[in-house]
Design an enzyme around this catalytic site. Structure first.
Site, PDB file in Angstrom:
ATOM      1  N   LYS A  90       0.872  -1.177   0.000  1.00 45.87           N
ATOM      2  CA  LYS A  90       0.000   0.000   0.000  1.00 45.87           C
ATOM      3  C   LYS A  90       0.900   1.215   0.000  1.00 45.87           C
ATOM      4  O   LYS A  90       1.838   1.319   0.788  1.00 45.87           O
ATOM      5  CB  LYS A  90      -0.867  -0.014   1.278  1.00 45.87           C
ATOM      6  CG  LYS A  90      -1.817   1.148   1.371  1.00 45.87           C
ATOM      7  CD  LYS A  90      -3.173   0.797   0.806  1.00 45.87           C
ATOM      8  CE  LYS A  90      -4.002   2.014   0.470  1.00 45.87           C
ATOM      9  NZ  LYS A  90      -3.707   2.639  -0.837  1.00 45.87           N
ATOM     10  N   GLN A 111       7.324   4.001   3.845  1.00 45.03           N
ATOM     11  CA  GLN A 111       5.915   3.590   3.845  1.00 45.03           C
ATOM     12  C   GLN A 111       5.702   2.315   4.662  1.00 45.03           C
ATOM     13  O   GLN A 111       4.662   2.161   5.310  1.00 45.03           O
ATOM     14  CB  GLN A 111       5.455   3.375   2.395  1.00 45.03           C
ATOM     15  CG  GLN A 111       3.958   3.269   2.219  1.00 45.03           C
ATOM     16  CD  GLN A 111       3.279   4.630   2.150  1.00 45.03           C
ATOM     17  OE1 GLN A 111       3.760   5.519   1.465  1.00 45.03           O
ATOM     18  NE2 GLN A 111       2.159   4.800   2.832  1.00 45.03           N
ATOM     19  N   LYS A 114       5.495   3.465   8.250  1.00 43.24           N
ATOM     20  CA  LYS A 114       4.291   4.289   8.444  1.00 43.24           C
ATOM     21  C   LYS A 114       3.052   3.410   8.507  1.00 43.24           C
ATOM     22  O   LYS A 114       2.214   3.551   9.397  1.00 43.24           O
ATOM     23  CB  LYS A 114       4.170   5.257   7.250  1.00 43.24           C
ATOM     24  CG  LYS A 114       3.009   6.201   7.357  1.00 43.24           C
ATOM     25  CD  LYS A 114       2.758   6.938   6.058  1.00 43.24           C
ATOM     26  CE  LYS A 114       4.026   7.364   5.373  1.00 43.24           C
ATOM     27  NZ  LYS A 114       4.036   8.701   4.885  1.00 43.24           N
ATOM     28  N   LYS A 126       5.320   1.785  -3.186  1.00 42.25           N
ATOM     29  CA  LYS A 126       5.252   3.163  -3.715  1.00 42.25           C
ATOM     30  C   LYS A 126       5.488   3.092  -5.213  1.00 42.25           C
ATOM     31  O   LYS A 126       6.128   2.158  -5.708  1.00 42.25           O
ATOM     32  CB  LYS A 126       6.342   4.017  -3.056  1.00 42.25           C
ATOM     33  CG  LYS A 126       6.114   5.510  -3.181  1.00 42.25           C
ATOM     34  CD  LYS A 126       5.140   6.031  -2.150  1.00 42.25           C
ATOM     35  CE  LYS A 126       4.736   7.465  -2.465  1.00 42.25           C
ATOM     36  NZ  LYS A 126       3.889   8.030  -1.395  1.00 42.25           N
ATOM     37  N   GLY A 165      -2.955   8.181  -4.207  1.00 42.83           N
ATOM     38  CA  GLY A 165      -2.346   9.385  -4.765  1.00 42.83           C
ATOM     39  C   GLY A 165      -1.110   9.821  -3.994  1.00 42.83           C
ATOM     40  O   GLY A 165      -0.765   9.265  -2.957  1.00 42.83           O
ATOM     41  N   ASP A 166      -0.423  10.789  -4.514  1.00 39.57           N
ATOM     42  CA  ASP A 166       0.715  11.444  -3.856  1.00 39.57           C
ATOM     43  C   ASP A 166       0.919  12.735  -4.657  1.00 39.57           C
ATOM     44  O   ASP A 166      -0.034  13.195  -5.322  1.00 39.57           O
ATOM     45  CB  ASP A 166       1.956  10.526  -3.875  1.00 39.57           C
ATOM     46  CG  ASP A 166       3.103  11.056  -3.019  1.00 39.57           C
ATOM     47  OD1 ASP A 166       2.997  10.997  -1.785  1.00 39.57           O
ATOM     48  OD2 ASP A 166       4.111  11.546  -3.561  1.00 39.57           O
ATOM     49  N   THR A 209      -4.860  13.255   5.451  1.00 44.76           N
ATOM     50  CA  THR A 209      -3.439  13.437   5.799  1.00 44.76           C
ATOM     51  C   THR A 209      -3.252  14.736   6.575  1.00 44.76           C
ATOM     52  O   THR A 209      -2.588  14.769   7.620  1.00 44.76           O
ATOM     53  CB  THR A 209      -2.566  13.418   4.528  1.00 44.76           C
ATOM     54  OG1 THR A 209      -2.900  12.272   3.770  1.00 44.76           O
ATOM     55  CG2 THR A 209      -1.098  13.404   4.887  1.00 44.76           C
ATOM     56  N   ASN A 240      -2.691  18.960  -1.473  1.00 41.88           N
ATOM     57  CA  ASN A 240      -3.681  18.243  -0.670  1.00 41.88           C
ATOM     58  C   ASN A 240      -3.347  18.268   0.819  1.00 41.88           C
ATOM     59  O   ASN A 240      -4.193  18.592   1.655  1.00 41.88           O
ATOM     60  CB  ASN A 240      -3.770  16.790  -1.182  1.00 41.88           C
ATOM     61  CG  ASN A 240      -4.649  15.936  -0.307  1.00 41.88           C
ATOM     62  OD1 ASN A 240      -4.177  15.233   0.575  1.00 41.88           O
ATOM     63  ND2 ASN A 240      -5.954  16.014  -0.514  1.00 41.88           N
ATOM     64  N   SER A 380      -6.928   5.488   3.875  1.00 43.31           N
ATOM     65  CA  SER A 380      -6.977   4.635   2.682  1.00 43.31           C
ATOM     66  C   SER A 380      -7.310   3.200   3.093  1.00 43.31           C
ATOM     67  O   SER A 380      -8.077   2.509   2.412  1.00 43.31           O
ATOM     68  CB  SER A 380      -5.626   4.639   1.966  1.00 43.31           C
ATOM     69  OG  SER A 380      -5.525   5.746   1.108  1.00 43.31           O
TER      70      SER A 380
END
Ligand code: NDP
Length: 448
Positions: A90, A111, A114, A126, A165-166, A209, A240, A380
């Site tokens: 993820k 990630q 996290k 990623k 997204g990023d 976020t 964002n 998410s």
């Protein structure tokens, strides 16, 4: 640094040359984990660090597409499936001209930790492309996304790998990507998160976020009998994360006086008017400089050197929410000299290693991105749960879960730091708490 960690770091640099961001992220993690390896010599026999830093799979592919003038263009596409010990891969997709394997690997490595910190069953991955969405028409973005997904769909799945997204990938891009996945695979499943509300998205994902960043910072403040009320706050970026961090900080009583983009920053001593920023950034997709043309008394400062100037503004709390390495040692010194007391990262690795150490040395509270921005991926995972159930939760339900997750993360990283004798060092706390769960799962599953 622990001798095992040091040996693996040297090997990692030799085996992965020309990947400075990946080396930087690994160095920070290895330094933090040294006391863990001192305490658990058995991890070395398991080659745990070697396995942890070698992605399970790296997919690199060609993304050909046709621009509005009929010219054929080619970009690079990436998906790094880093670690699936605790759940499906993820992590977001980034579309930005700076994207390369080093950046995707650093983001993937962070990630893993996290996602573990969220307490939810999600592994780390990623991806992205060096495609630059700036200045492209909607049709060009759509054709690019369709081409990108034509290859990516062979490697992802609702129980395998679930991108989101990023930077450069928001609601519009996720829509085009999902549409192409559905068309090729004939499956309407939760294979991407950050989806629109009409086709499986979760309420509060867009806000998550930024809200999560404010929630975790607020929890730290509360534990110190303090709050955002009356505090001056500087937030970098205006995407964002920055927009929704600003929204929640303001709701909690903070006064946000600055935002930025890659061209410069705005300063509004009266407090940012977020509705104006949303109109400029979310509706018009224009530059932040427009704000100063529309709001009386606001200033705009051109600053193409990675938006460093924003850190010269006096503030109590700083939230870097733009991109990696945007806050260097020089900027950290300015923030410290100006009395900043808390730095909590909304972006991934926005603070350089020496700047992070300067904050820790100066006793500035430092909440690292892998803990402080985990609200996005946590929500998410809540979107994935809703997709599996074929149900939707209300905004309040999702927001409450998000809040609880961020509060838990704060207390877990605080406790992990204390357990290892590093009270108040949340960098160590986050790395240790995130790593231990993944390490245990990897050991339980044997050599794989
Ligand atoms: P967006 O693309 O929405 O916004 C990025 C913002 O940062 C824009 O204002 C952009 O300005 C600015 N920016 C980008 N590069 C630079 C640069 N080199 N110098 C100065 N400003 C820059 O991205 P997000 O808000 O989604 O992401 C921001 C950060 O947060 C990233 O590090 C991302 O990895 C991280 N993150 C995002 C999550 C999410 O849910 N979206 C979750 C967790 C982390 P410009 O428009 O000029 O490029």
């Amino acid at each position: 640094m622990n001798s095992y960690a040091e040996r693996v770091l040297t090997q990692l640099k030799q085996k992965n040359p020309n990947e400075p961001e990946f080396h930087q992220a690994a160095t920070e993690i290895f330094e933090s984990l040294s006391p863990v390896f001192d305490k658990h010599p058995e991890f070395e026999k398991q080659a745990l660090l070697e396995r942890f830093t070698e992605p399970e799979r790296v997919v690199m592919f060609r993304v050909p597409w046709v621009d509005d003038n009929g010219n054929v263009k080619v970009n690079k596409g990436y998906r790094v499936q880093f670690n699936s010990a605790i759940g499906p891969y993820k992590g977001g997709l980034r579309f930005h001209p700076s994207v390369n394997l080093s950046i995707i690997k650093f983001l993937g490595l962070e990630q893993i930790l996290k996602n573990s910190l969220t307490g939810l069953p999600i592994g780390g991955g990623k991806g992205g492309s060096d495609f630059d969405p700036k200045g492209k028409s909607d049709n060009e973005i759509m054709r690019f996304c369709q081409s990108f997904m034509t290859e990516l769909c062979k490697h992802i799945g609702a129980d395998t790998d679930v991108p989101a997204g990023d930077i450069g990938v928001g609601g519009r891009e996720i829509g085009y990507l999902f549409g192409q996945y559905k068309r090729i695979r004939n499956e309407h499943v939760g294979v991407l998160t950050g989806r629109g509300l009409t086709y499986g998205g979760s309420l509060a994902r867009k806000e998550a976020t930024g809200y999560g960043l404010a929630y975790i910072t607020d929890e730290f403040l509360k534990c110190n009998k303090d709050s955002y009320k009356g505090k001056t706050v500087v937030i970098s970026g205006s995407g964002n994360v920055a927009i929704y961090a600003c929204e929640k900080v303001q709701a909690l009583g903070g006064k946000v006086v600055a935002l930025s983009d890659s061209n410069g920053y705005i300063y509004d001593k009266n407090g940012i008017q977020l509705d104006v920023v949303k109109q400029i950034k979310e509706v018009e997709r224009a530059r932040i400089k427009e704000y100063a043309n529309r709001v009386k008394g606001a200033e705009y400062h051109e600053d193409t050197n990675g938006s460093k100037g924003i850190w010269s503004i006096k503030c109590d709390i700083a939230h870097p929410c733009a991109t990696q390495n945007e806050l260097n040692l020089e900027s950290a010194k300015l923030l410290i000299a100006n009395g900043c007391k808390v730095v909590a990262e909304g972006a991934n690795m926005p603070t350089t290693l020496d700047a992070t150490n300067a904050f820790l040395d100066a006793k500035v509270t430092f909440l690292p991105g892998k803990a402080a921005n985990a609200g996005g991926v946590a929500t998410s995972a809540l979107e994935m749960a809703q997709s599996s159930q074929r149900l939707f939760w209300t905004f309040e339900e999702v927001d409450k879960k998000l809040h609880d997750i961020m509060v838990n993360i704060f207390h877990n990283i605080k406790k992990a730091a204390e357990d290892y004798g590093f009270d108040g060092n949340y960098v160590m706390g986050a790395n240790i708490a995130g790593f231990m769960k993944v390490a245990q799962a990897m050991i339980d599953m044997g050599v794989c």
